[in-house]
Structures are given as structure tokens and as C-alpha cells.
Write an enzyme that holds these catalytic residues in place. Structure first.
Site, PDB file in Angstrom:
ATOM      1  N   TYR A  32       2.728  -7.582  15.954  1.00  0.00           N
ATOM      2  CA  TYR A  32       1.918  -7.183  14.785  1.00  0.00           C
ATOM      3  C   TYR A  32       0.492  -7.720  14.950  1.00  0.00           C
ATOM      4  O   TYR A  32      -0.484  -6.986  14.794  1.00  0.00           O
ATOM      5  CB  TYR A  32       2.567  -7.726  13.508  1.00  0.00           C
ATOM      6  CG  TYR A  32       1.836  -7.355  12.239  1.00  0.00           C
ATOM      7  CD1 TYR A  32       1.885  -6.058  11.729  1.00  0.00           C
ATOM      8  CD2 TYR A  32       1.092  -8.303  11.528  1.00  0.00           C
ATOM      9  CE1 TYR A  32       1.222  -5.715  10.562  1.00  0.00           C
ATOM     10  CE2 TYR A  32       0.422  -7.970  10.358  1.00  0.00           C
ATOM     11  CZ  TYR A  32       0.492  -6.675   9.874  1.00  0.00           C
ATOM     12  OH  TYR A  32      -0.176  -6.332   8.710  1.00  0.00           O
ATOM     13  N   SER A  51      -5.788  -7.269   9.335  1.00  0.00           N
ATOM     14  CA  SER A  51      -4.988  -8.322   8.701  1.00  0.00           C
ATOM     15  C   SER A  51      -5.544  -9.687   9.109  1.00  0.00           C
ATOM     16  O   SER A  51      -6.171  -9.803  10.167  1.00  0.00           O
ATOM     17  CB  SER A  51      -3.539  -8.233   9.181  1.00  0.00           C
ATOM     18  OG  SER A  51      -2.796  -9.374   8.785  1.00  0.00           O
TER      19      SER A  51
HETATM   20  P1  NDP Z   1       3.177  -0.720   2.221  1.00  0.00           P
HETATM   21  O1  NDP Z   1       4.410  -0.793   3.027  1.00  0.00           O
HETATM   22  O2  NDP Z   1       3.293  -0.744   0.749  1.00  0.00           O
HETATM   23  O3  NDP Z   1       2.341   0.568   2.631  1.00  0.00           O
HETATM   24  C1  NDP Z   1       2.274   1.043   3.941  1.00  0.00           C
HETATM   25  C2  NDP Z   1       1.846   2.492   3.899  1.00  0.00           C
HETATM   26  O4  NDP Z   1       1.782   2.970   5.244  1.00  0.00           O
HETATM   27  C3  NDP Z   1       2.819   3.365   3.141  1.00  0.00           C
HETATM   28  O5  NDP Z   1       2.078   4.255   2.335  1.00  0.00           O
HETATM   29  C4  NDP Z   1       3.548   4.121   4.242  1.00  0.00           C
HETATM   30  O6  NDP Z   1       3.866   5.428   3.782  1.00  0.00           O
HETATM   31  C5  NDP Z   1       2.459   4.197   5.290  1.00  0.00           C
HETATM   32  N1  NDP Z   1       2.994   4.471   6.622  1.00  0.00           N
HETATM   33  C6  NDP Z   1       3.859   3.755   7.370  1.00  0.00           C
HETATM   34  N2  NDP Z   1       4.128   4.396   8.508  1.00  0.00           N
HETATM   35  C7  NDP Z   1       3.420   5.548   8.479  1.00  0.00           C
HETATM   36  C8  NDP Z   1       3.283   6.643   9.352  1.00  0.00           C
HETATM   37  N3  NDP Z   1       3.937   6.697  10.525  1.00  0.00           N
HETATM   38  N4  NDP Z   1       2.483   7.667   8.995  1.00  0.00           N
HETATM   39  C9  NDP Z   1       1.825   7.642   7.820  1.00  0.00           C
HETATM   40  N5  NDP Z   1       1.890   6.628   6.952  1.00  0.00           N
HETATM   41  C10 NDP Z   1       2.688   5.596   7.286  1.00  0.00           C
HETATM   42  O7  NDP Z   1       2.265  -1.906   2.744  1.00  0.00           O
HETATM   43  P2  NDP Z   1       0.714  -2.316   2.497  1.00  0.00           P
HETATM   44  O8  NDP Z   1       0.105  -1.542   1.427  1.00  0.00           O
HETATM   45  O9  NDP Z   1       0.718  -3.777   2.439  1.00  0.00           O
HETATM   46  O10 NDP Z   1       0.089  -1.906   3.908  1.00  0.00           O
HETATM   47  C11 NDP Z   1      -1.141  -1.254   4.062  1.00  0.00           C
HETATM   48  C12 NDP Z   1      -1.914  -1.868   5.231  1.00  0.00           C
HETATM   49  O11 NDP Z   1      -2.286  -3.193   4.907  1.00  0.00           O
HETATM   50  C13 NDP Z   1      -1.126  -1.941   6.529  1.00  0.00           C
HETATM   51  O12 NDP Z   1      -1.953  -1.561   7.607  1.00  0.00           O
HETATM   52  C14 NDP Z   1      -0.787  -3.428   6.627  1.00  0.00           C
HETATM   53  O13 NDP Z   1      -0.605  -3.846   7.955  1.00  0.00           O
HETATM   54  C15 NDP Z   1      -2.015  -4.031   5.993  1.00  0.00           C
HETATM   55  N6  NDP Z   1      -1.848  -5.415   5.543  1.00  0.00           N
HETATM   56  C16 NDP Z   1      -0.968  -5.719   4.532  1.00  0.00           C
HETATM   57  C17 NDP Z   1      -0.772  -7.033   4.167  1.00  0.00           C
HETATM   58  C18 NDP Z   1       0.236  -7.426   3.134  1.00  0.00           C
HETATM   59  O14 NDP Z   1       0.519  -8.614   3.003  1.00  0.00           O
HETATM   60  N7  NDP Z   1       0.787  -6.513   2.364  1.00  0.00           N
HETATM   61  C19 NDP Z   1      -1.511  -8.124   4.812  1.00  0.00           C
HETATM   62  C20 NDP Z   1      -2.429  -7.700   5.818  1.00  0.00           C
HETATM   63  C21 NDP Z   1      -2.575  -6.385   6.158  1.00  0.00           C
HETATM   64  P3  NDP Z   1       5.155   6.291   4.218  1.00  0.00           P
HETATM   65  O15 NDP Z   1       6.280   5.333   4.482  1.00  0.00           O
HETATM   66  O16 NDP Z   1       5.363   7.170   3.024  1.00  0.00           O
HETATM   67  O17 NDP Z   1       4.707   7.063   5.418  1.00  0.00           O
END
Ligand code: NDP
Length: 251
Positions: free
Chosen positions: A160, A146
Site C-alpha cells: 500500500y 496517504s
Molecule cells: P472507501 O473504501 O470508503 O472508498 C474507496 C472508493 O474507491 C470507493 O468509492 C470504491 O468504490 C472505490 N474503488 C475501489 N476500487 C475501485 C475500482 N477498481 N474502480 C473504481 N473505484 C474503485 O475508502 P476512502 O474513502 O477512505 O478511500 C479513498 C481514497 O483515500 C483511497 O485512495 C485511499 O487509499 C485514500 N486514503 C484513505 C485513508 C483512510 O484512512 N480512509 C487514509 C489515507 C488515504 P467501488 O467499490 O464502488 O468501486
């Protein structure tokens, strides 16, 4: 299926956190370009819906219920990928959570959870794919960090940021240790992207502020295309880092 970008077609790409946001978008884009995508997250219904959608448009995919905080789940995920498609060319360690709160709120359980998902989840992914990639003498580890791993997101996102800067250090170190094994390492650092991520905060007031901040968010496809770019390079070309922000974003 789409046009088929060079060096993506037929690759086996494992994606954690594929049930929404960046992971889901990446799965679709790579499948459109001929990759065999292996999708994991906890919400198995969403993973199943996505694999059905990809199959219906001629792509190849398989899904598994995966909690990245459980090492056995991540091991089974990679084993499933190898059993289904014979190898693992790429892992996208994308699963992450962002519960925002000031440090003095002492949300210690949320601190633990972020370390477990955002940092240990990435490490479990690495541990699970490394023996396979070493056997293949090729591979690609892509970690989603990030902009908060580059600059500290405070107040509110201190833990975070700590997990994401740890992912940054980890990715750089992996690159230094693994290049001799022909394993590429890439760190993707997004700014605000329109996904479900801000909803992972426990306080409604915080979620409300984040929704305001997220009005400038760019679509998850913009991150998926950066991941596709890194994968699509010729084997001797490693994309180390990509930082992608909304043009309007200051932080
Ligand atoms: P979302 O919340 O849409 O997606 C997060 C994903 O992570 C979901 O598919 C969720 O699936 C999964 N997840 C969460 N906990 C677990 C777990 N314990 N085991 C397996 N899967 C897990 O957010 P984003 O798409 O934005 O996030 C994706 C990545 O991008 C993250 O690492 C985030 O930190 C990073 N990011 C996002 C930004 C933003 O502004 N959106 C900015 C910078 C970085 P489920 O709940 O079904 O398990």
C-alpha cells in the site's frame, strides 16, 4: 445549494471512487458549492443514490459505472463528462483499496490489485483527462495519496505504501511537466479517516485490528474540505500538497 465558494461554482469535477467515504463526501461538498460533479465507481447503485441525493438538494451531478483498472471505463467516464458538461476542470483520482497483510503472507493477487487500483487507476485518469485539459489550456489533477506514502506503513501496509509513494512521485512529476500547460497538480495525503477502507483487508483479524486503530479516525468531510480548498484557489495559485491527520495520530 450552499453559499458557493469562490472558484468552485460551475467547475466540472470528475471524481473516481465516489460511491463511499472521501469521494462521496467530496462530491456532496463540491456540489453544494455549485460544481457540476461527475461521479464514478463500480457500485453503480450507490452512485445512482448519490446523484439522486445531490439533485434533490439542487446540485448538478451525473454518474457512471467505472472500474479504474479498466482503461476503457476511465476513457468512457471522461468522455461522458465532456458530453454532459462540455469540459473537465478537475479530476480527483480518489479510488483506492488498502488490503493489509504481512509481506510473508504472499498475497500476490492483492499486491497486483493495489498496483492496478491505487497506481494504474490514477495513471488511467491522467491519460483520459490530459488531452481535454491541454485543449482547454487549463485543468487541475488532484491525487489522493496517504500519509502511508510519506512514511512506510509496516508491517502490513508495505505494498500500500509503495503504491502511495508512487502516487506522490507521480504527482510531483506531473506538476513539473504540466505547469506550462496551465494544469495544476495537487496531492492530498490523509491520515486515518472514517470510511470503508479498512474493510478492504481480506483477513477478519486484520480488519478487527484496523477497526481498533481507526477509532481515532476523522470524518471524510475533513478531507473533502481540503480538496475544496485546493480547487477554490485562484487559477494562478497551486496547492501542491496537503497532509491531514487526526490530531491524536502518531503515524
Ligand atoms: P472507501 O473504501 O470508503 O472508498 C474507496 C472508493 O474507491 C470507493 O468509492 C470504491 O468504490 C472505490 N474503488 C475501489 N476500487 C475501485 C475500482 N477498481 N474502480 C473504481 N473505484 C474503485 O475508502 P476512502 O474513502 O477512505 O478511500 C479513498 C481514497 O483515500 C483511497 O485512495 C485511499 O487509499 C485514500 N486514503 C484513505 C485513508 C483512510 O484512512 N480512509 C487514509 C489515507 C488515504 P467501488 O467499490 O464502488 O468501486
Amino acid at each position: 445549494m450552499g453559499m458557493g465558494m469562490t472558484n468552485i461554482a460551475d467547475k466540472v469535477v470528475v471524481i473516481t471512487g465516489a460511491s463511499s467515504g472521501i469521494g462521496e463526501s467530496t462530491a456532496k461538498l463540491l456540489a453544494q458549492n455549485g460544481a457540476k460533479v461527475v461521479l464514478g465507481a463500480r457500485r453503480k447503485d450507490r452512485i445512482d443514490a448519490l446523484t439522486r441525493e445531490i439533485s434533490a438538494s439542487g446540485g448538478r451531478s451525473i454518474g457512471f459505472p467505472v472500474d479504474v483498472t479498466k482503461r476503457a471505463d476511465v476513457e468512457a467516464f471522461i468522455k461522458g463528462a465532456v458530453e454532459s458538461f462540455g469540459r473537465v476542470d478537475v479530476i480527483v483520482n480518489n479510488a483506492g483499496i488498502m488490503p493489509i497483510a504481512p509481506i510473508q503472507a504472499l498475497k500476490v493477487e492483492e499486491w497486483d490489485r493495489q498496483i492496478d487500483v491505487n497506481l494504474k487507476g490514477v495513471l488511467y485518469g491522467v491519460a483520459a483527462v490530459l488531452p481535454q485539459m491541454q485543449k482547454q489550456r487549463s485543468g487541475h489533477i488532484i491525487n489522493v495519496a496517504s500519509v502511508a506514502g510519506i512514511k512506510v506503513f509496516a508491517p502490513g501496509g508495505v505494498v500500500y505504501s509503495a503504491t502511495k509513494s508512487a502516487v506522490r512521485a507521480l504527482t510531483e512529476g506531473l506538476r513539473m511537466e504540466l505547469h506550462s500547460h496551465n494544469i495544476r497538480c495537487t496531492m492530498i495525503s490523509p491520515g486515518v479517516v472514517a470510511t470503508e477502507l479498512p474493510e478492504s483487508s481480506s483477513e477478519e483479524a486484520t480488519r478487527k485490528d484496523l477497526r481498533e486503530f481507526y477509532k481515532m479516525a476523522i470524518p471524510p468531510d475533513s478531507i473533502a474540505s481540503a480538496i475544496a480548498y485546493a480547487i477554490g484557489q485562484p487559477a494562478e495559485v497551486e496547492v501542491d500538497e496537503v497532509v491531514i491527520r487526526p490530531t491524536a495520530q502518531d503515524f
